[in-house]
Design an enzyme around this catalytic site. Structure first.
Site, PDB file in Angstrom:
ATOM      1  N   LYS A  57     -11.517 -80.267 -84.431  1.00  0.00           N
ATOM      2  CA  LYS A  57     -11.803 -78.943 -84.987  1.00  0.00           C
ATOM      3  C   LYS A  57     -10.596 -78.026 -84.776  1.00  0.00           C
ATOM      4  CE  LYS A  57     -14.106 -77.306 -80.762  1.00  0.00           C
ATOM      5  NZ  LYS A  57     -15.333 -76.743 -80.190  1.00  0.00           N
ATOM      6  N   ARG A 158     -25.985 -71.627 -76.108  1.00  0.00           N
ATOM      7  CA  ARG A 158     -25.278 -71.483 -77.373  1.00  0.00           C
ATOM      8  C   ARG A 158     -26.161 -72.147 -78.416  1.00  0.00           C
ATOM      9  NH1 ARG A 158     -19.029 -73.415 -77.648  1.00  0.00           N
ATOM     10  NH2 ARG A 158     -20.077 -75.441 -77.690  1.00  0.00           N
ATOM     11  N   TYR A 287      11.262 -52.946 -79.245  1.00  0.00           N
ATOM     12  CA  TYR A 287      10.398 -51.774 -79.375  1.00  0.00           C
ATOM     13  C   TYR A 287      10.059 -51.173 -78.016  1.00  0.00           C
ATOM     14  CZ  TYR A 287       9.614 -53.270 -84.192  1.00  0.00           C
ATOM     15  OH  TYR A 287       9.777 -53.640 -85.507  1.00  0.00           O
ATOM     16  N   MET A 335       7.079 -59.239 -84.093  1.00  0.00           N
ATOM     17  CA  MET A 335       6.277 -60.060 -84.998  1.00  0.00           C
ATOM     18  C   MET A 335       6.943 -61.397 -85.326  1.00  0.00           C
ATOM     19  SD  MET A 335       4.696 -59.096 -88.740  1.00  0.00           S
ATOM     20  CE  MET A 335       3.624 -57.809 -88.078  1.00  0.00           C
TER      21      MET A 335
END
Length: 395
Positions: A57, A158, A287, A335
């Site tokens: 998964k 769950r 930054y 980023m």
């Protein structure tokens, strides 16, 4: 000079061809030999009667679901586990024919129709869901029976029906048309904990539930309970199948399990230096100027950032490897880029390979290292690397 580091042999590439790989600013390498080794180690750890499900998964925890599934099946796995119907379809479209269990809950007619069409095996978590399935299948596939897997909640809170109602639940599913019970399973909440108290409680509940079911004359052909941690912890938890994710990818679910089996990390994250320059004392970096140079220093810009999956919270905490040496990251991770202090390597050049996770020489940085720094788990780190990083499969 493209790189100081030897360029690896590329056996197969996903999402980029060979030329594109050489021009990549950053990428993820997947060592298929290590993956095969891990599956074989797990297979040898299990008894011959216990099947191995490889959990693929979340794009095989960021490793590439199709490539991982193919390699795992060749190496000794017999089942695949995914979370969603689209994940299962992706494997079928790649011509993978092994049984695939959908671990998540499915309800809609569209999902049920897709399950039937692609021969995927659903998890049934409640009487309501079982009735929805049976009614939908009456219209979709009236002459067939779909193999289903019963999920019991023994303490994870769950998915699943409460273990105390297991007898009535399984009896209902067995009586409904178009549903064929393939297995009964549950999931452990604390298998990676050194204190086995809760795990033993869940095991006792699972055994009690199975006893209820058998008392009604129903003898399930397959039982499974163990995840990676439980698989390594106690062989009595193996039953007819184990569901292994993290260990397949070469990581251990807990430090106290490291000695149980020999695993090799499969994933490495690499990027290239895109600019090298000298900055003077008092110059701020990135930054917010969270880093200010205390002396003149040599700075390298690397083409990878938080949009690729490098956590911004690692800013000024992480190290990377260049030429087999650890160097510090400085300033705020941005980023698409991050900065390094390479003052100790004045001849560093553009194009050199930086290893963020992986090994160079005798030094290694692991997903666990990042997880420990961030107070999270290695699963989250592995799943964080975005798809704009090509996956390069190495043999």
């Amino acid at each position: 000079m493209l790189s100081h580091e030897q360029t690896p042999d590329v056996a197969s590439l996903q999402e980029c061809d060979t030329y594109a790989w050489f021009s990549q600013r950053a990428w993820v390498e997947i060592d298929l030999a290590a993956l095969s080794h891990n599956v074989q180690q797990l297979r040898q750890f299990l008894s011959p009667r216990t099947q191995l499900m490889t959990v693929v998964k979340a794009d095989a925890y960021g490793h590439g679901a199709v490539t991982v599934a193919q390699t795992a099946l060749v190496s000794g796995a017999s089942w695949l586990g995914v979370a969603t119907v689209p994940e299962g379809i992706q494997l079928r479209e790649a011509k993978i024919t092994a049984p695939i269990l959908i671990l998540g809950a499915t309800y809609t007619p569209e999902q049920i129709q897709a399950l039937v069409h692609w021969k995927l095996q659903p998890t049934i978590t409640s009487p309501k869901q079982a009735l929805i399935f049976s009614n939908a299948l009456e219209a979709i596939a009236p002459n067939s029976a779909v193999p289903v897997h019963i999920k019991l909640d023994t303490g994870m809170s769950r998915l699943g029906t409460d273990w105390q109602q297991s007898g009535e639940f399984v009896q209902l599913v067995q009586r409904l048309p178009h549903l064929e019970i393939k297995s009964i399973y549950s999931h452990l909440a604390t298998a990676d904990d050194e204190d086995p108290t809760v795990m033993k409680q869940q095991l006792a509940r699972f055994e009690s539930a199975i006893a209820q079911i058998k008392a009604m004359g129903i003898n399930p052909s397959c039982l499974h309970l163990a995840n990676s941690a439980a698989t390594l912890t106690d062989k009595s938890l193996h039953y007819d199948m184990v569901r292994v994710g993290l260990c397949v990818y070469g990581l251990y679910p807990a430090n106290h399990l490291v000695e149980r089996i020999n695993l090799k990390p499969v994933l490495q994250v690499k990027a290239r230096v895109t600019q090298v320059k000298t900055i003077t004392k008092g110059t701020g970096v990135s930054y917010g100027h969270q880093f200010v140079a205390q002396d003149d220093l040599r700075l390298a810009v690397v083409g990878i950032g938080y949009a690729d999956g490098v956590p911004r919270n690692l800013s000024q905490k992480m190290q990377v490897l260049i030429r087999g040496e650890k160097v510090p990251q400085i300033g705020t991770i941005t980023m698409d880029q991050l900065m390094l202090d390479v003052s100790a390597m004045p001849d560093i050049q553009e194009g050199e390979i930086v290893t963020l996770i992986g090994q160079q020489g005798n030094e290694q940085i692991t997903a666990e290292d990042w997880a420990n720094q961030l107070n999270t788990i290695s699963w989250e780190i592995l799943c964080s690397f975005k798809h704009r990083l090509p996956r390069v499969a190495l043999m």
